[in-house]
Design a protein around this motif. Structure first.
Motif, mmCIF file in Angstrom:
data_model
loop_
_atom_site.group_PDB
_atom_site.id
_atom_site.type_symbol
_atom_site.label_atom_id
_atom_site.label_comp_id
_atom_site.label_asym_id
_atom_site.label_seq_id
_atom_site.Cartn_x
_atom_site.Cartn_y
_atom_site.Cartn_z
ATOM 1 N N TRP A 282 37.494 45.281 42.881
ATOM 2 C CA TRP A 282 37.838 43.902 42.031
ATOM 3 C C TRP A 282 36.511 43.013 42.389
ATOM 4 N N GLN A 283 35.850 43.059 41.329
ATOM 5 C CA GLN A 283 34.367 41.950 40.918
ATOM 6 C C GLN A 283 34.613 40.694 41.014
ATOM 7 N N CYS A 284 35.413 40.281 42.340
ATOM 8 C CA CYS A 284 35.623 38.887 42.527
ATOM 9 C C CYS A 284 34.294 37.318 42.968
ATOM 10 N N ASN A 285 33.453 37.796 42.613
ATOM 11 C CA ASN A 285 32.793 37.152 42.870
ATOM 12 C C ASN A 285 31.698 36.266 41.156
ATOM 13 N N ILE A 286 31.600 37.121 40.368
ATOM 14 C CA ILE A 286 31.044 36.961 39.538
ATOM 15 C C ILE A 286 32.395 36.475 38.421
ATOM 16 N N ALA A 287 31.907 35.800 37.947
ATOM 17 C CA ALA A 287 33.239 34.921 36.306
ATOM 18 C C ALA A 287 32.562 35.593 35.256
#
Length: 299
Positions: A282-287
């Motif tokens: 899960w790419q959670c550091n980019i919105a």
């Protein structure tokens, strides 16, 4: 009675008999499956916490194979602020039997579960219960490890040795693969002196104390402090690592990212080089964030 009437009577009899047989099989099947999701999970081991800041009645359920890991993950999740917004309590189950894992997956009981790719594929859990990978462990090599000599893959070698394995049958490196080796060497398991431990670290304790002659496990950098790399023998290469799977019926990305962060922190605190290259799905550091196939937050 003519032949046509007799024939019709026989046909009617066989049709009725067939319908009765089908009813006898199908009705209980429907009844069992209608109750399937109402049943509580079958497990003798669990932790439960009530989240004090939450008024929700929803229960978040976790399943892992090992008690030591279950305890650490449970403690972390019970304090997770994102989880507290959606759930009122956490139930964490542990147990290494394949039958137990299958039950949690087939019924969709676990909201998050640590399992293997082959188990998930066999159960078709990703398509039927909406499980998606959250965190993946790297592939590794499985070894026989000794404290005093290099293990030999020979039948006679193992017969007079005390062998340490883990007591959960879903472990590939410390249960499945070594037993496959014994089978290939035509060794009856009943002829071996096998001691079962609750975790890989417990296996290492047994070996360092001299309570077993050999263990089956993976090799990690800190093992060189107690054991010699000259005394390990590979069992299998490129063994696929386990993954944490989250049940995602909804696009609950806040929860997925919170769990990815929380569980990664727990795993990294184990201080094992095996966990240095965790795969984050899960790419959670980019919105806007979300699930990305093959994405690795570790770089």
């Amino acid at each position: 009675m003519n032949k046509t009437s007799i024939l019709n009577n026989k046909c009617t009899f066989f049709v009725v008999l067939l319908l009765l047989l089908l009813a006898n099989w199908f009705v209980p099947y429907l009844l069992v499956n209608s109750e399937l999701n109402k049943l509580s999970p079958v497990s003798s081991y669990s932790y439960t916490c009530k989240i004090a800041s939450s008024s929700s009645l929803a229960v978040f359920r976790v399943h892992v194979p090992v008690q030591s890991l279950a305890e650490k993950v449970h403690h972390s999740l019970c304090q997770d602020s994102v989880l507290a917004k959606q759930y009122g309590s956490v139930e964490t189950y542990w147990g290494g039997s394949l039958a137990e894992q299958i039950e949690f997956l087939a019924k969709g009981i676990a909201d998050i579960i640590l399992s293997k790719d082959n188990v998930m594929e066999a159960m078709m859990a990703e398509s039927t219960q909406n499980y998606m990978p959250l965190i993946g462990y790297p592939s590794y090599t499985a070894f026989f490890i000794s404290a005093r000599e290099k293990p030999r893959l020979e039948k006679a070698y193992f017969l007079d040795k005390t062998i340490g394995l883990v007591d959960y049958p879903t472990s590939r490196s410390a249960h499945i693969l070594p037993k496959q080796v014994f089978k290939q060497l035509d060794i009856d398991l009943s002829a071996l002196n096998i001691v079962y431990a609750g975790s890989h670290s417990a296996l290492r304790e047994l070996l360092s104390k001299g309570e077993v002659d050999i263990i089956a496990s993976y090799w990690q950098e800190q093992d060189q402090q107690k054991f010699s790399e000259n005394y390990i023998t590979p069992i299998a290469d490129n063994v696929s690592g386990s993954k944490w799977y989250i049940k995602m019926a909804d696009e609950n990305t806040d929860l997925a990212c919170a769990l990815q962060s929380s569980i990664s922190a727990v795993v990294n605190n184990v201080q094992s080089s095996y966990f240095d290259k965790l795969q984050h799905y899960w790419q959670c550091n980019i919105a806007p964030y979300g699930f990305v196939e093959g994405y690795d937050n570790e770089g």
